[in-house]
Design an enzyme around this catalytic site. Structure first.
Site, PDB file in Angstrom:
ATOM      1  N   SER A  97       0.802  -1.221   0.000  1.00  0.00           N
ATOM      2  CA  SER A  97       0.000   0.000   0.000  1.00  0.00           C
ATOM      3  C   SER A  97       0.834   1.270   0.000  1.00  0.00           C
ATOM      4  O   SER A  97       0.409   2.277  -0.527  1.00  0.00           O
ATOM      5  CB  SER A  97      -0.937   0.004   1.204  1.00  0.00           C
ATOM      6  OG  SER A  97      -0.184   0.018   2.395  1.00  0.00           O
TER       7      SER A  97
ATOM      8  N   HIS B 196      -5.281  -4.313  -1.206  1.00  0.00           N
ATOM      9  CA  HIS B 196      -5.182  -3.171  -2.125  1.00  0.00           C
ATOM     10  C   HIS B 196      -5.283  -3.589  -3.589  1.00  0.00           C
ATOM     11  O   HIS B 196      -4.935  -2.813  -4.474  1.00  0.00           O
ATOM     12  CB  HIS B 196      -3.881  -2.402  -1.892  1.00  0.00           C
ATOM     13  CG  HIS B 196      -3.978  -1.449  -0.743  1.00  0.00           C
ATOM     14  ND1 HIS B 196      -4.505  -0.186  -0.868  1.00  0.00           N
ATOM     15  CD2 HIS B 196      -3.665  -1.599   0.555  1.00  0.00           C
ATOM     16  CE1 HIS B 196      -4.480   0.421   0.307  1.00  0.00           C
ATOM     17  NE2 HIS B 196      -3.978  -0.421   1.191  1.00  0.00           N
TER      18      HIS B 196
ATOM     19  N   LYS C 111     -12.167  -1.487   1.236  1.00  0.00           N
ATOM     20  CA  LYS C 111     -11.442  -0.634   0.294  1.00  0.00           C
ATOM     21  C   LYS C 111     -12.228  -0.563  -1.026  1.00  0.00           C
ATOM     22  O   LYS C 111     -13.272   0.059  -1.068  1.00  0.00           O
ATOM     23  CB  LYS C 111     -10.008  -1.147   0.140  1.00  0.00           C
ATOM     24  CG  LYS C 111      -9.216  -0.888   1.438  1.00  0.00           C
ATOM     25  CD  LYS C 111      -7.761  -1.255   1.373  1.00  0.00           C
ATOM     26  CE  LYS C 111      -7.057  -0.769   2.629  1.00  0.00           C
ATOM     27  NZ  LYS C 111      -6.453  -1.838   3.436  1.00  0.00           N
TER      28      LYS C 111
HETATM   29  C1  PLP Z   1      -6.176  -2.203   4.796  1.00  0.00           C
HETATM   30  C2  PLP Z   1      -5.360  -3.419   4.926  1.00  0.00           C
HETATM   31  C3  PLP Z   1      -5.663  -4.389   5.886  1.00  0.00           C
HETATM   32  C4  PLP Z   1      -6.734  -4.189   6.899  1.00  0.00           C
HETATM   33  O1  PLP Z   1      -7.993  -4.218   6.308  1.00  0.00           O
HETATM   34  P1  PLP Z   1      -9.283  -3.923   7.211  1.00  0.00           P
HETATM   35  O2  PLP Z   1     -10.375  -4.694   6.582  1.00  0.00           O
HETATM   36  O3  PLP Z   1      -9.484  -2.459   7.176  1.00  0.00           O
HETATM   37  O4  PLP Z   1      -8.953  -4.406   8.590  1.00  0.00           O
HETATM   38  C5  PLP Z   1      -4.894  -5.541   5.902  1.00  0.00           C
HETATM   39  N1  PLP Z   1      -3.881  -5.730   5.013  1.00  0.00           N
HETATM   40  C6  PLP Z   1      -3.568  -4.811   4.085  1.00  0.00           C
HETATM   41  C7  PLP Z   1      -2.453  -5.072   3.122  1.00  0.00           C
HETATM   42  C8  PLP Z   1      -4.284  -3.619   4.023  1.00  0.00           C
HETATM   43  O5  PLP Z   1      -3.956  -2.704   3.125  1.00  0.00           O
END
Ligand code: PLP
Length: 401
Positions: A189, A217, A248
């Protein structure tokens, strides 16, 4: 007792502020979108162009998802007030698990309150002290926590470095490990780069290891069908475990899942602690996520759009002399290196109506501070061009000072 701690906390917090490492939350009035209203310290709101959401498909405020969420609530109510194995599993929950598994090309899937929980609960039920996890050095915090919660031996390989991964696999093999699991983010990310999955899959085969990919992502927009990193490389079926989020690209509310081989998912349902001891996902989220997956399949232009816009922005910023990491995702990291400079530049951009965030340690390594720009199907080309102009103008302004 708190007196002593209070003094120490105040000093530590002050310290964060002077180092430019203190994160202030900006207050948004209204929904997530390309244009948003941010509250200023004086209480007035300011209209800004938003370039820091993980809203890749622009579904965060999409009428079809709002409708799907409402319909799910009408049929299943607001909350289930139970973990899944007591009385928290509806046919809608199972429908989403089956749908997401099919979408990701896996046997089955299991839902979690968040991808953070999916990663926190994926290793411990499967691996013991005789096993090994070989983890990319830049993996997400939730993978690191998941690894910590399990007794397997830990090996770390330099970010995306296949030679080092091979060394670590050899070391894990020589140490007599029973199972080996390679764990990696699909898209990283902060750098916006894609894990070298073909090389990873080949090494996994050679060293008899499983592959786990956190595709938070990537799910929804990367690859031919928007099915993520494995799809991007044509490797669906070669990956053993995928964890991902619904928070996301797929609508941005909350929730996540682990998809994988049948027996793996079955064991997680029996033993994964964040699943067993945490509430069932809200019906509204389940219903809207099902709709989001349908939109991904029906509207392919929604997933190519953020990639085209990212490429447009990358070219404009690079041409203007800014240091931009070369990526093939909807993430465009503008490197400033110095922490205070990155946060200062983000503040100045906000003053000009461009909402971006500067990232500093501990979110990125020390001396690697940056502004991360994220593109969305909700953006227009004009908005992206305007952002590029403001970036270059602020860079010139800061150079003059
Ligand atoms: C955003 C993210 C998470 C966490 O996701 P949530 O559903 O918000 O807990 C885990 N791993 C990665 C790589 C992320 O970018």
């Amino acid at each position: 007792m708190f007196g002593a701690m209070k003094d120490d906390l105040q000093i530590a917090l002050e310290n964060l502020k002077t180092k430019g490492l203190y994160k202030s939350e900006r207050i948004i009035a209204g929904p997530q979108d390309a244009v948003m209203h941010v509250k200023r310290p004086d209480g007035a709101t300011r209209e800004v162009l938003n370039f820091c959401a993980n809203n890749y498909l622009g579904l965060g405020n999409h009428p079809a998802l709002i409708r799907a969420a409402s319909q799910a609530m009408e049929r299943y109510g607001y909350g289930y007030a139970s973990v899944r194995f007591i009385c928290g599993t509806s046919d809608l929950h199972r429908e989403l698990e089956e749908k997401v598994a099919e979408f990701l090309g896996m046997d089955d899937a299991i839902l979690y309150a968040a991808a953070f929980d999916a990663n926190g609960g994926v290793f411990e039920p499967l691996l013991g002290e005789d096993d090994a996890i070989i983890s990319d050095a830049l993996n997400h915090a939730s993978i690191i926590d998941g690894v910590r919660l399990c007794k397997a031996r830990r090996y770390r390989y330099a970010h995306a470095d296949l030679d080092d991964l091979e060394k670590q696999l050899q070391a894990a093999h020589d140490a007599g490990s029973r199972y080996r699991v390679i764990a990696t983010d699909g898209v990283f990310s902060m750098d916006g780069d894609i894990a070298p999955l073909p090389g990873i899959a080949e090494l996994a085969e050679r060293y008899d290891a499983l592959v786990m990919v956190d595709d938070c992502h990537a799910t929804g927009y990367l690859g031919e069908g928007g099915r993520g990193t494995a799809d991007y490389f044509g490797l669906q079926g070669k990956i053993d475990i995928v964890t991902t989020t619904f928070g996301k690209a797929l609508g941005g509310a909350s929730g996540g899942c682990t998809a994988g081989r049948r027996e793996i998912v079955e064991m997680l349902r029996q033993r994964s602690r964040p699943y067993l001891f945490s509430n069932s996902l809200a019906p509204a989220v389940v219903g809207a996520t099902l709709r989001a997956l349908q939109i991904v399949e029906e509207e392919p232009e929604r997933r190519t759009r953020p990639l085209e816009l990212a490429s447009r922005l990358r070219s404009a910023l690079t041409a203007g002399g800014l240091d931009v990491l070369p990526t093939e995702t909807a993430i465009v990291p503008v490197m400033l290196y110095d922490e205070v400079t990155a946060l200062d530049m983000a503040d100045r951009l906000l003053d000009r109506g461009i909402y971006v965030i500067g990232f500093a340690y501990p979110v990125v390594p020390r001396g690697r501070a940056r502004i991360r720009v994220q593109l969305s199907a909700a953006h227009t080309e004009e908005q992206v061009d305007r952002a590029a102009e403001e970036f270059l103008e602020v860079a010139r302004e800061m150079k003059r000072e």
